[in-house]
Design a protein around this motif. Structure first.
Motif, PDB file in Angstrom:
ATOM      1  N   ASN A  11      32.073  25.618 -81.945  1.00 23.85           N
ATOM      2  CA  ASN A  11      32.768  24.403 -81.883  1.00 23.85           C
ATOM      3  C   ASN A  11      31.601  23.365 -81.446  1.00 23.85           C
ATOM      4  O   ASN A  11      31.874  22.140 -82.121  1.00 23.85           O
ATOM      5  CB  ASN A  11      33.967  24.379 -81.011  1.00 23.85           C
ATOM      6  N   LEU A  12      30.787  23.667 -80.879  1.00 24.02           N
ATOM      7  CA  LEU A  12      29.815  22.693 -80.458  1.00 24.02           C
ATOM      8  C   LEU A  12      28.885  22.306 -81.624  1.00 24.02           C
ATOM      9  O   LEU A  12      28.740  21.185 -81.869  1.00 24.02           O
ATOM     10  CB  LEU A  12      28.922  23.280 -79.099  1.00 24.02           C
ATOM     11  N   GLY A  44      28.633  19.954 -88.299  1.00 22.20           N
ATOM     12  CA  GLY A  44      29.343  20.255 -89.383  1.00 22.20           C
ATOM     13  C   GLY A  44      29.541  21.751 -89.716  1.00 22.20           C
ATOM     14  O   GLY A  44      28.972  22.661 -88.819  1.00 22.20           O
ATOM     15  N   ASP A  45      30.212  22.303 -90.879  1.00 23.21           N
ATOM     16  CA  ASP A  45      30.621  23.334 -90.659  1.00 23.21           C
ATOM     17  C   ASP A  45      29.852  24.196 -92.173  1.00 23.21           C
ATOM     18  O   ASP A  45      30.589  25.159 -92.509  1.00 23.21           O
ATOM     19  CB  ASP A  45      32.395  23.747 -91.139  1.00 23.21           C
ATOM     20  N   ILE A  88      32.768  31.058 -66.404  1.00 24.53           N
ATOM     21  CA  ILE A  88      33.080  29.868 -65.891  1.00 24.53           C
ATOM     22  C   ILE A  88      32.300  28.803 -66.522  1.00 24.53           C
ATOM     23  O   ILE A  88      32.833  27.860 -67.062  1.00 24.53           O
ATOM     24  CB  ILE A  88      32.061  29.839 -64.486  1.00 24.53           C
ATOM     25  N   VAL A  89      31.184  29.109 -67.312  1.00 25.12           N
ATOM     26  CA  VAL A  89      30.451  27.945 -68.139  1.00 25.12           C
ATOM     27  C   VAL A  89      31.379  27.962 -69.362  1.00 25.12           C
ATOM     28  O   VAL A  89      31.667  26.584 -69.828  1.00 25.12           O
ATOM     29  CB  VAL A  89      29.169  28.517 -68.511  1.00 25.12           C
ATOM     30  N   GLY A  90      31.719  28.792 -70.013  1.00 23.47           N
ATOM     31  CA  GLY A  90      32.608  28.696 -71.070  1.00 23.47           C
ATOM     32  C   GLY A  90      33.912  27.887 -70.963  1.00 23.47           C
ATOM     33  O   GLY A  90      34.249  27.064 -71.667  1.00 23.47           O
ATOM     34  N   SER A  91      34.570  28.383 -69.897  1.00 26.10           N
ATOM     35  CA  SER A  91      35.851  27.672 -69.623  1.00 26.10           C
ATOM     36  C   SER A  91      35.668  26.231 -69.429  1.00 26.10           C
ATOM     37  O   SER A  91      36.451  25.251 -69.924  1.00 26.10           O
ATOM     38  CB  SER A  91      36.700  28.369 -68.648  1.00 26.10           C
ATOM     39  N   ALA A  92      34.431  25.730 -68.767  1.00 28.99           N
ATOM     40  CA  ALA A  92      34.298  24.466 -68.613  1.00 28.99           C
ATOM     41  C   ALA A  92      33.865  23.532 -69.817  1.00 28.99           C
ATOM     42  O   ALA A  92      34.448  22.679 -70.284  1.00 28.99           O
ATOM     43  CB  ALA A  92      33.169  24.331 -67.553  1.00 28.99           C
ATOM     44  N   ILE A  93      33.171  24.255 -70.610  1.00 27.66           N
ATOM     45  CA  ILE A  93      32.939  23.645 -72.002  1.00 27.66           C
ATOM     46  C   ILE A  93      34.268  23.587 -72.932  1.00 27.66           C
ATOM     47  O   ILE A  93      34.385  22.573 -73.658  1.00 27.66           O
ATOM     48  CB  ILE A  93      31.998  24.549 -72.799  1.00 27.66           C
ATOM     49  N   PHE A  94      34.904  24.802 -72.733  1.00 28.84           N
ATOM     50  CA  PHE A  94      36.088  24.498 -73.525  1.00 28.84           C
ATOM     51  C   PHE A  94      37.124  23.596 -73.183  1.00 28.84           C
ATOM     52  O   PHE A  94      37.679  22.863 -73.767  1.00 28.84           O
ATOM     53  CB  PHE A  94      36.777  26.163 -73.539  1.00 28.84           C
TER      54      PHE A  94
END
Lengths: 319, 252
Positions: A252-253, A259-260, A301-307
């Protein structure tokens, strides 16, 4: 291109740091000095394998997330929200229970086969659903995963194997030693295949109608993607356990920035995945020295913050 | 030549396309018109193998669309459906370049690049070529999708309501471009159109559908008549001839 070189340099730097962080002292001085034996041993048996495992698992899981997102055409899908990882854990449990003598490769293949079946079931359910709101898709995956986990834990509880299940469910690289991470090279090979087939995945990501119009055998590309995602996930779970959020946030980042078009974005996804896993693992090793926080926790922790950041941004493209 | 033989398609109990047979000759602009639910889009999707038929056969230049390999067909026939949802974030240029996929399988040659740049110019997308699709207006996105299909450079180009989301200026420019594609490049452009006057002004042939069947077929002079429009749409229309084109007025 210059950006990619810089990103690769960043990953190499983190990998170098990872080689010298840990309980026993490995310093360049010790490696060159006279009493070298122990330091060299630690480096070769533990630190190098651990660092390689981090890079390979991080890149593999991030790319798996990217592939699943293209195939499901949904930005919230990744191996832990599509039933893939839970099915792989189920497979690991089944091998442990029914054929405990199976070597690592065999275990991984059974886990991979289960992951394939679980993910195919997930995509099959999605095809049957008439109205696909973007948020329904990961919810379906999470529910499917919960059902599979429930059966896994019921059986594990009965067979007194809950500890093993916990180990597969929580990513942790502290047990990685030479001889116990090499399966991840299979994951690396599959990631390379994904790069070769990148254009096909992008075309599949345009949707079945576009893919058919462009002469792509959509079903075959979906199958190839499922095999790659399932085997990479199984290899990671068999060696170090589930790494949450990685396959979700990294693609996603990168999607926001580049782009994709997978031919261009896949190397970025792989590098950022590797870098993020390295950083989280190094942090976990430093925070409560001489003990360790497993990567499942730091990444959580890091992942949920970025999410959360991705969800709350204005003008969200996630859908 | 596209030959449609005894095509039927049902959803549950409803027969959406009812035993349709028609021969569409190569070359020119052909418009499919008809009321909502008449079966136009379904017929177009069946001809382009996006939907399987319940019965019948479709051949394009003698190739059965259900059995011919997808990549062979993709070099002869292209299709754009309406309401295209795109979750992948691609730039306009990348999307258009994927129109060359049937020819180059992703490795663009200099010739492919030439096609891409030419199509971007034809559709006046230069200013947005580097932007992502999700940053564009509905009309710009629609033009980018059409550009991709034109970049595919097939003999047969099938478009389901290509004027969706386009303002008057771009709708006219688009119809002129289809006309030019047919006249200069000898392509066959098959369109589902809602605006009968666009169909009248720009088509060589009009096919009118009603209740899953082909009700009328012929050049615009024969189709744009009060009787046919009454029969197909159930509205009364005055027909006026302006500059040699028949225009239907049905706003009263």
């Amino acid at each position: 291109m210059r950006g990619l070189v810089l990103a690769a340099a960043g990953v190499i730097a983190l990998a170098a740091v990872s080689l010298f962080v840990g309980v026993s002292d490995v310093t360049i001085g010790a490696l060159l000095g006279s009493a070298t034996d122990e330091a060299t041993q630690v480096l070769l048996v533990s630190r190098v394998p651990r660092t390689l495992a981090l890079v390979l698992a991080g890149a593999g899981m991030a790319v798996s997330g990217l592939i699943l997102q293209m195939l499901a055409r949904n930005k919230f899908v990744e191996p832990t929200t599509a039933g893939t990882a839970e099915s792989a854990v189920f497979g690991m449990l089944m091998v442990t229970l029914l054929a405990p003598e199976t070597p690592m490769l065999g275990r991984m293949l059974v886990a991979g086969a289960c992951a394939l079946a679980g993910t195919a079931l997930f995509l099959g359910i999605l095809r049957q659903m008439p109205l696909r709101s973007p948020l329904i898709v990961p919810l379906v995956g999470l529910m499917l995963g919960a059902v599979i986990t429930a059966s896994t834990e019921f059986i594990a509880y009965r067979a007194d194997l809950m500890q093993s299940v916990r180990a597969w469910e929580t990513g942790d690289f502290s047990g990685v030693l030479r001889g116990r991470y090499e399966l991840l090279w299979i994951g690396a090979a599959l990631t390379a295949i994904a790069y070769v087939a990148a254009d096909r995945f992008t075309v599949a990501g345009l949707g079945e109608d576009f893919a058919t119009n462009l002469g792509l055998n959509h079903r075959r590309v979906v199958s190839l993607g499922l095999v790659i995602v399932s085997l990479v996930t199984a290899a990671v779970i068999a060696t170090c356990g589930m790494i949450p959020f990685l396959g979700l946030i990294v693609p996603n980042l990168i999607s926001l920035m580049r782009g994709d078009n997978m031919r261009q974005s896949l190397p970025w996804v792989a590098l950022l995945g590797a870098g993020l896993v390295l950083a989280c693992d190094i942090a976990g090793r430093l925070m409560i020295r001489p003990y360790e926080i497993p990567i499942g926790t730091t990444m959580g922790i890091v992942g949920s913050a970025i999410f959360l950041y991705l969800l709350l941004r204005k003008n969200t493209h996630a859908a | 030549m596209i030959e449609v033989r005894n095509i039927s398609r049902s959803y549950g109990d409803t027969l959406v396309v009812d035993n349709v047979s028609i021969t569409l000759p190569a070359g020119g602009v052909i418009s499919l018109i008809g009321a909502n639910g008449a079966g136009k889009s379904t017929l177009l999707s069946i001809i382009s193998r996006l939907l399987p038929m319940s019965a019948g056969t479709v051949t394009v230049e003698g190739m059965d669309v259900m059995t011919t390999p997808g990549d062979v067909l993709a070099r002869r026939l292209s299709i754009l459906r309406q309401d295209n949802q795109m979750t992948a974030r691609l730039t306009v240029r990348d999307l258009i370049a994927f129109g060359r996929y049937p020819h180059s399988k992703g490795r663009l040659t200099v010739e492919d690049q030439g096609y891409v740049e030419r199509v971007i110019r034809y559709l006046e997308l230069e200013a947005v070529a580097h932007r992502f699709l999700d940053e564009l207006s509905g009309g710009q996105r629609q033009r980018a999708f059409i550009a991709m299909v034109l970049c595919q450079d097939t003999e047969y180009i099938l478009l389901d309501e290509p004027l969706n989301n386009l303002d008057v200026k771009h709708a006219v420019a688009m119809m002129k471009l289809f006309r030019r594609t047919a006249d200069e490049f000898r392509k066959t452009v098959i369109l589902v159109l809602h605006d009968i006057n666009f169909a009248s002004c720009y088509s060589d042939r009009i096919v009118a559908m009603r209740n899953g069947r082909i009700a009328y077929e012929g050049p615009p002079e024969e189709i744009i008549t009060p009787h046919v429009i009454r029969d197909v749409y159930g509205v009364d229309a005055d027909i006026h001839e302006i500059d040699g084109k028949r225009m239907a007025l049905y706003f009263r």
